[in-house]
Write a protein that holds these residues in place. Structure first.
Motif, PDB file in Angstrom:
ATOM      1  N   HIS A 168     -13.976  15.876  34.621  1.00  0.00           N
ATOM      2  CA  HIS A 168     -13.342  17.084  34.096  1.00  0.00           C
ATOM      3  C   HIS A 168     -11.818  17.067  34.226  1.00  0.00           C
ATOM      4  O   HIS A 168     -11.165  18.060  33.881  1.00  0.00           O
ATOM      5  CB  HIS A 168     -13.909  18.317  34.803  1.00  0.00           C
ATOM      6  N   GLU A 169     -11.260  15.977  34.727  1.00  0.00           N
ATOM      7  CA  GLU A 169      -9.815  15.834  34.887  1.00  0.00           C
ATOM      8  C   GLU A 169      -9.218  17.012  35.656  1.00  0.00           C
ATOM      9  O   GLU A 169      -8.385  17.775  35.148  1.00  0.00           O
ATOM     10  CB  GLU A 169      -9.140  15.678  33.522  1.00  0.00           C
ATOM     11  N   LEU A 170      -9.642  17.141  36.871  1.00  0.00           N
ATOM     12  CA  LEU A 170      -9.187  18.216  37.732  1.00  0.00           C
ATOM     13  C   LEU A 170      -9.056  17.691  39.153  1.00  0.00           C
ATOM     14  O   LEU A 170      -9.476  16.574  39.464  1.00  0.00           O
ATOM     15  CB  LEU A 170     -10.148  19.408  37.665  1.00  0.00           C
ATOM     16  N   LYS A 171      -8.465  18.521  40.014  1.00  0.00           N
ATOM     17  CA  LYS A 171      -8.401  18.212  41.438  1.00  0.00           C
ATOM     18  C   LYS A 171      -9.030  19.362  42.222  1.00  0.00           C
ATOM     19  O   LYS A 171      -8.683  20.533  42.010  1.00  0.00           O
ATOM     20  CB  LYS A 171      -6.965  17.967  41.882  1.00  0.00           C
ATOM     21  N   VAL A 172      -9.929  19.027  43.108  1.00  0.00           N
ATOM     22  CA  VAL A 172     -10.582  20.022  43.958  1.00  0.00           C
ATOM     23  C   VAL A 172      -9.637  20.379  45.100  1.00  0.00           C
ATOM     24  O   VAL A 172      -9.154  19.501  45.828  1.00  0.00           O
ATOM     25  CB  VAL A 172     -11.910  19.469  44.516  1.00  0.00           C
TER      26      VAL A 172
ATOM     27  N   VAL B 203      -7.906  22.775  40.365  1.00  0.00           N
ATOM     28  CA  VAL B 203      -6.743  22.962  39.506  1.00  0.00           C
ATOM     29  C   VAL B 203      -6.753  21.855  38.452  1.00  0.00           C
ATOM     30  O   VAL B 203      -6.966  20.686  38.746  1.00  0.00           O
ATOM     31  CB  VAL B 203      -5.436  22.962  40.326  1.00  0.00           C
ATOM     32  N   LYS B 204      -6.542  22.253  37.201  1.00  0.00           N
ATOM     33  CA  LYS B 204      -6.484  21.305  36.091  1.00  0.00           C
ATOM     34  C   LYS B 204      -5.037  20.814  35.911  1.00  0.00           C
ATOM     35  O   LYS B 204      -4.106  21.312  36.546  1.00  0.00           O
ATOM     36  CB  LYS B 204      -6.969  21.976  34.805  1.00  0.00           C
ATOM     37  N   LYS B 205      -4.859  19.852  35.016  1.00  0.00           N
ATOM     38  CA  LYS B 205      -3.519  19.362  34.714  1.00  0.00           C
ATOM     39  C   LYS B 205      -2.701  20.457  34.033  1.00  0.00           C
ATOM     40  O   LYS B 205      -3.241  21.320  33.343  1.00  0.00           O
ATOM     41  CB  LYS B 205      -3.606  18.125  33.831  1.00  0.00           C
TER      42      LYS B 205
ATOM     43  N   TYR C 167     -16.503  20.812  52.844  1.00  0.00           N
ATOM     44  CA  TYR C 167     -16.684  19.470  52.294  1.00  0.00           C
ATOM     45  C   TYR C 167     -15.365  18.842  51.832  1.00  0.00           C
ATOM     46  O   TYR C 167     -15.222  17.626  51.880  1.00  0.00           O
ATOM     47  CB  TYR C 167     -17.667  19.506  51.121  1.00  0.00           C
ATOM     48  N   ARG C 168     -14.454  19.640  51.340  1.00  0.00           N
ATOM     49  CA  ARG C 168     -13.132  19.164  50.941  1.00  0.00           C
ATOM     50  C   ARG C 168     -12.109  20.238  51.279  1.00  0.00           C
ATOM     51  O   ARG C 168     -12.384  21.436  51.145  1.00  0.00           O
ATOM     52  CB  ARG C 168     -13.084  18.883  49.428  1.00  0.00           C
ATOM     53  N   ASP C 169     -10.914  19.812  51.672  1.00  0.00           N
ATOM     54  CA  ASP C 169      -9.849  20.755  51.999  1.00  0.00           C
ATOM     55  C   ASP C 169      -8.530  20.031  51.750  1.00  0.00           C
ATOM     56  O   ASP C 169      -8.091  19.229  52.576  1.00  0.00           O
ATOM     57  CB  ASP C 169      -9.964  21.210  53.449  1.00  0.00           C
ATOM     58  N   GLU C 170      -7.900  20.300  50.592  1.00  0.00           N
ATOM     59  CA  GLU C 170      -6.749  19.526  50.157  1.00  0.00           C
ATOM     60  C   GLU C 170      -5.487  20.381  50.051  1.00  0.00           C
ATOM     61  O   GLU C 170      -5.538  21.534  49.630  1.00  0.00           O
ATOM     62  CB  GLU C 170      -7.034  18.890  48.783  1.00  0.00           C
ATOM     63  N   LEU C 171      -4.381  19.821  50.465  1.00  0.00           N
ATOM     64  CA  LEU C 171      -3.028  20.330  50.189  1.00  0.00           C
ATOM     65  C   LEU C 171      -2.694  21.638  50.897  1.00  0.00           C
ATOM     66  O   LEU C 171      -1.613  22.186  50.693  1.00  0.00           O
ATOM     67  CB  LEU C 171      -2.807  20.499  48.671  1.00  0.00           C
ATOM     68  N   GLY C 172      -3.589  22.183  51.707  1.00  0.00           N
ATOM     69  CA  GLY C 172      -3.299  23.408  52.445  1.00  0.00           C
ATOM     70  C   GLY C 172      -3.591  24.690  51.697  1.00  0.00           C
ATOM     71  O   GLY C 172      -3.283  25.785  52.197  1.00  0.00           O
ATOM     72  N   PHE C 173      -4.188  24.602  50.513  1.00  0.00           N
ATOM     73  CA  PHE C 173      -4.442  25.798  49.702  1.00  0.00           C
ATOM     74  C   PHE C 173      -5.377  26.767  50.413  1.00  0.00           C
ATOM     75  O   PHE C 173      -5.109  27.974  50.491  1.00  0.00           O
ATOM     76  CB  PHE C 173      -5.026  25.375  48.352  1.00  0.00           C
TER      77      PHE C 173
ATOM     78  N   ARG D 245       1.740  28.458  40.901  1.00  0.00           N
ATOM     79  CA  ARG D 245       2.698  27.486  40.376  1.00  0.00           C
ATOM     80  C   ARG D 245       2.972  26.364  41.384  1.00  0.00           C
ATOM     81  O   ARG D 245       3.096  25.191  41.005  1.00  0.00           O
ATOM     82  CB  ARG D 245       4.000  28.195  40.013  1.00  0.00           C
ATOM     83  N   ARG D 246       3.038  26.731  42.644  1.00  0.00           N
ATOM     84  CA  ARG D 246       3.328  25.727  43.670  1.00  0.00           C
ATOM     85  C   ARG D 246       2.217  24.709  43.789  1.00  0.00           C
ATOM     86  O   ARG D 246       2.462  23.498  43.897  1.00  0.00           O
ATOM     87  CB  ARG D 246       3.587  26.435  45.007  1.00  0.00           C
ATOM     88  N   TYR D 247       0.968  25.181  43.739  1.00  0.00           N
ATOM     89  CA  TYR D 247      -0.143  24.234  43.888  1.00  0.00           C
ATOM     90  C   TYR D 247      -0.406  23.460  42.606  1.00  0.00           C
ATOM     91  O   TYR D 247      -0.948  22.348  42.653  1.00  0.00           O
ATOM     92  CB  TYR D 247      -1.394  24.948  44.406  1.00  0.00           C
ATOM     93  N   LEU D 248       0.016  23.980  41.493  1.00  0.00           N
ATOM     94  CA  LEU D 248      -0.024  23.189  40.258  1.00  0.00           C
ATOM     95  C   LEU D 248       0.914  21.983  40.379  1.00  0.00           C
ATOM     96  O   LEU D 248       0.567  20.857  40.002  1.00  0.00           O
ATOM     97  CB  LEU D 248       0.359  24.073  39.077  1.00  0.00           C
ATOM     98  N   ARG D 249       2.080  22.221  40.961  1.00  0.00           N
ATOM     99  CA  ARG D 249       3.045  21.124  41.158  1.00  0.00           C
ATOM    100  C   ARG D 249       2.563  20.162  42.242  1.00  0.00           C
ATOM    101  O   ARG D 249       2.706  18.935  42.118  1.00  0.00           O
ATOM    102  CB  ARG D 249       4.425  21.682  41.515  1.00  0.00           C
ATOM    103  N   LEU D 250       2.002  20.689  43.313  1.00  0.00           N
ATOM    104  CA  LEU D 250       1.545  19.834  44.402  1.00  0.00           C
ATOM    105  C   LEU D 250       0.380  18.949  43.970  1.00  0.00           C
ATOM    106  O   LEU D 250       0.292  17.784  44.356  1.00  0.00           O
ATOM    107  CB  LEU D 250       1.119  20.693  45.605  1.00  0.00           C
ATOM    108  N   ALA D 251      -0.517  19.518  43.175  1.00  0.00           N
ATOM    109  CA  ALA D 251      -1.698  18.746  42.747  1.00  0.00           C
ATOM    110  C   ALA D 251      -1.347  17.664  41.741  1.00  0.00           C
ATOM    111  O   ALA D 251      -1.955  16.596  41.704  1.00  0.00           O
ATOM    112  CB  ALA D 251      -2.746  19.691  42.155  1.00  0.00           C
ATOM    113  N   TRP D 252      -0.312  17.950  40.903  1.00  0.00           N
ATOM    114  CA  TRP D 252       0.065  17.001  39.846  1.00  0.00           C
ATOM    115  C   TRP D 252       1.574  16.751  39.909  1.00  0.00           C
ATOM    116  O   TRP D 252       2.333  17.157  39.020  1.00  0.00           O
ATOM    117  CB  TRP D 252      -0.328  17.559  38.473  1.00  0.00           C
ATOM    118  N   PRO D 253       2.048  16.092  40.938  1.00  0.00           N
ATOM    119  CA  PRO D 253       3.497  15.936  41.123  1.00  0.00           C
ATOM    120  C   PRO D 253       4.163  15.122  40.026  1.00  0.00           C
ATOM    121  O   PRO D 253       5.367  15.257  39.774  1.00  0.00           O
ATOM    122  CB  PRO D 253       3.598  15.206  42.468  1.00  0.00           C
ATOM    123  N   GLU D 254       3.385  14.284  39.305  1.00  0.00           N
ATOM    124  CA  GLU D 254       3.973  13.483  38.234  1.00  0.00           C
ATOM    125  C   GLU D 254       4.332  14.342  37.032  1.00  0.00           C
ATOM    126  O   GLU D 254       5.062  13.911  36.158  1.00  0.00           O
ATOM    127  CB  GLU D 254       3.016  12.364  37.808  1.00  0.00           C
TER     128      GLU D 254
END
Length: 257
Positions: A16-20, A47-49, A102-108, A248-257
């Motif tokens: 699905h091109e997303l990040k959990v 969060v999606k791209k 089960y998953r805990d990413e980026l501090g969200f 907005r912050r977690y959109l940037r953190l999840a997809w920094p490129e």
């Protein structure tokens, strides 16, 4: 099973091109009364791209896998989750309180947990749990013989309502903690403890004669709580700007490129 769940989440990310951002257990396992054959209810926020959000059309903001006998996995897009968080959504509050992660990413997840008390509405939570208790009671606990394992799905939301009434805070997720704090009648406590032991030991707990002391407690509490639920204040401070910044912050953190 945890490894299988983590693998499924990786597959979801790829397909699905997303990040959990986080994934937790919900349902009876998180509530503290699983049976030996209970399925796994996995819930996640993703969060999606960035380009996915830049569209003139609305898009589906839920990802769901087909449910089987073992796994029930579904997740919400970050915007959906934050909109519901702004409204004090009880399901999301429960996901944040789950002790099975089960998953805990980026501090969200940690940031949302810090905001839980500020975005908690006693009225919203009370009406949610009261509706759940009434619905399960009408569906599962009528007649002289009932599926007595269904008592837990009425008792837990009733106890959550009693916690809210007493403390005006988010109720604990664990059923055992609610019972320990709120059930003071010795006969009622004994019946609940025996049912809990049987359920977790794998007893089928199918159709059996109704348990009068539990039924009497449920009838009394549903009547009383229904009468007072409308008295709760429902307003909360508007946290939209803060949640927009978080999104907005977690959109940037999840997809920094």
């Amino acid at each position: 099973m945890q490894e299988l769940i983590r693998q499924k989440l990786l597959e979801i990310e790829k397909e699905h091109e997303l990040k959990v951002l986080f994934a937790v257990e919900s349902g009876s396992r998180a509530w503290g009364f699983p049976s030996q054959d209970s399925d796994y209810d996995v819930r996640f926020v993703y969060v999606k791209k960035p380009e996915w959000y830049l569209s003139i059309d609305d898009k589906r903001d839920v990802v769901e896998l087909p449910i089987d006998e073992t796994l029930d996995i579904s997740g919400w897009d970050i915007r959906k989750a934050l909109k519901l968080f702004r409204k004090s959504n009880p399901a999301l509050h429960e996901w944040l309180a789950s002790g099975i992660v089960y998953r805990d990413e980026l501090g969200f997840r940690a940031e949302l947990i810090q905001m839980r008390n500020e975005l908690f509405s006693p009225k919203t939570a009370m009406l949610h749990y009261l509706s759940m208790a009434n619905g399960n009671y009408r569906k599962d606990l009528q007649g002289d013989h009932v599926r007595i394992k269904k008592y837990f799905y009425v008792l837990r939301p009733i106890l959550a309502c009693e916690w809210i009434e007493k403390y005006r805070t988010n109720p604990p997720l664990l059923f055992q903690q609610l019972v320990a704090e709120l059930v003071t009648d010795a006969d009622l406590r004994r019946e609940i403890d025996e049912l809990l032991h049987r359920k977790m030991e794998g007893d089928e707990l199918d159709l059996e004669p109704r348990i009068d002391v539990i039924h009497a407690y449920i009838d009394d509490r549903l009547e009383r709580l229904s009468a007072c639920a409308s008295e709760y204040a429902g307003s909360m401070p508007d946290q939209t700007a803060r949640l927009d910044e978080l999104y907005r912050r977690y959109l940037r953190l999840a997809w920094p490129e």
